[in-house]
Write an enzyme that holds these catalytic residues in place. Structure first.
Site, short mmCIF file in Angstrom:
data_model
loop_
_atom_site.label_atom_id
_atom_site.label_comp_id
_atom_site.label_asym_id
_atom_site.label_seq_id
_atom_site.Cartn_x
_atom_site.Cartn_y
_atom_site.Cartn_z
N SER A 47 -29.24 44.86 14.83
CA SER A 47 -27.98 44.28 15.26
C SER A 47 -26.94 45.37 15.47
O SER A 47 -26.87 46.33 14.70
CB SER A 47 -27.48 43.29 14.20
N CYS A 96 -23.06 34.81 6.22
CA CYS A 96 -23.52 33.63 6.95
C CYS A 96 -23.62 32.40 6.05
O CYS A 96 -23.71 31.27 6.53
CB CYS A 96 -24.87 33.91 7.60
#
Length: 379
Positions: free
Chosen positions: A203, A327
């Site tokens: 990422s 998250c």
């Protein structure tokens, strides 16, 4: 003004200045669509391929094995669903771990709802998964193994390379996926003989590039079927016009980070060591990270003080930490619960995660703040 201490680099990093400047240049100058046939499009395509080459060099693979995505979550989804779709005639069994990121866990849960058998391996009390656990779980019906390189909450390092070496001999058709989002740019990570995976995901916003960009490595020859469709970009693996400004920034960030990786690793190891020494001197502090975890993550519990209380107290002092994976948005950590930690310990857990901008002189400031919180909130 309170000095800012940012210990939440596993959630996201500050975009480095070189990458931010490149984004501006790409948005205002080299803004063509890489698929366009005119000069502007060709210039954009050249810059895109330069970024691909930078990512490939950082991972030790060929540029043609790098596919750009919108981030780590999309890359995980593409890898798992694409591998499953390619292999479903050979079997419908997947082995993963109970401590994966939700991008993996929710994807395999979707496949489970469609009739796939999912094996979720539990960690030990330190958040570790052994190679033998994985080997024992794989059988002739298993078509995919998915395991992370570094756990994002406690920092445990999983034996992906060892698992690959042993599984390749017994199950040559088995596909192996590794979520390397928390390892890329921090731990040694070169695909090939040392890390013989079929798929690997990274990422951009974890390596000082903007959010909204990531990459998926697909080993040449690995079985894979696309799961999304469009105009044919990224060789149909991830169609859609590429966010070229962010991708070029990610390529640059990866290149710069590789050059400073050892220096960063050394400094972060010293920071983590100093924090560990200070925290263990405070009363009723439990360290949840294993001793041999990545130095970039330190998870601890301050018993008697709930995570969100500690987090917001530190925030008022300009210190930014996490109570787990960003998250999860405050939900109990599935990682700590899978480690069978007592609920009180899980509810008081704080994750510190470090990066290139952290310094050793931040440590005493942080320790003093934690000590103050313990005196104020503990009964």
């Amino acid at each position: 003004m309170t000095r800012e201490i940012y210990y939440d680099n596993s959630a996201t990093t500050r975009t480095r200045e070189e990458a931010a400047k490149l984004v501006y240049e790409m948005l205002t100058d080299c803004y063509g669509n890489p698929s366009s046939l005119h000069r502007k499009g060709f210039a954009a395509q050249q810059r895109l391929e330069q970024a691909r080459a930078q990512m490939a060099q950082a991972l030790g693979c060929q540029p043609g094995e790098i596919y750009f995505t919108a981030g780590g979550t999309e890359a995980d989804n593409l890898a798992i669903l694409g591998a499953a779709r390619a292999q479903q005639r050979a079997g419908k069994r997947i082995v993963t771990t109970a401590i994966e990121h939700d991008a993996v866990l929710n994807t395999v849960a979707f496949l489970e709802s469609e009739g796939w058998e999912i094996v979720r391996l539990k960690p030990d009390h330190e958040g570790k998964i052994s190679a033998q656990q994985v080997l024992d779980a794989v059988d002739s019906r298993t078509v995919l193994v998915s395991m992370m390189a570094v756990n994002n909450e406690v920092g445990s390092i999983l034996p992906v390379g060892q698992v690959c070496r042993q599984l390749r001999k017994a199950y040559p058709r088995l596909l192996i996926h590794c979520d390397a989002v928390q390892a890329f740019g921090k731990e040694p990570l070169k695909v090939g003989k040392a890390l013989d995976v079929d798929f690997l995901t990274v990422s951009g916003h974890k390596i000082y590039a903007p959010k909204g960009c990531g990459a998926l490595y697909i080993k040449k020859g690995s079985r894979f079927r696309p799961v999304s469709f469009g105009g044919g970009q990224e060789k149909n693996v991830r169609p859609g016009t590429e966010p070229i400004a962010n991708l070029c920034a990610m390529g640059l960030s990866a290149s710069l980070l590789m050059a400073e990786r050892e220096e960063n690793h050394k400094r972060v190891t010293e920071i983590r060591g100093a924090l560990l020494e200070g925290l263990t001197k405070l009363p009723d502090i439990c360290i949840n990270s294993p001793a041999d975890s990545t130095p970039y993550i330190l998870n601890f519990s301050a018993l008697g003080v709930r995570s969100e209380i500690m987090l917001h107290f530190l925030e008022e002092k300009g210190i930014y930490v996490s109570s787990g994976s960003a998250c999860a948005k405050g939900e109990p950590s599935h990682v700590l619960l899978a480690m069978d930690l007592a609920r009180e310990r899980a509810d008081s857990a704080i994750r510190l995660s470090f990066g290139r901008y952290n310094t050793l002189d931040e440590v005493p400031v942080f320790l003093e703040a934690v000590s103050e919180a313990l005196k104020r909130f503990r009964r």
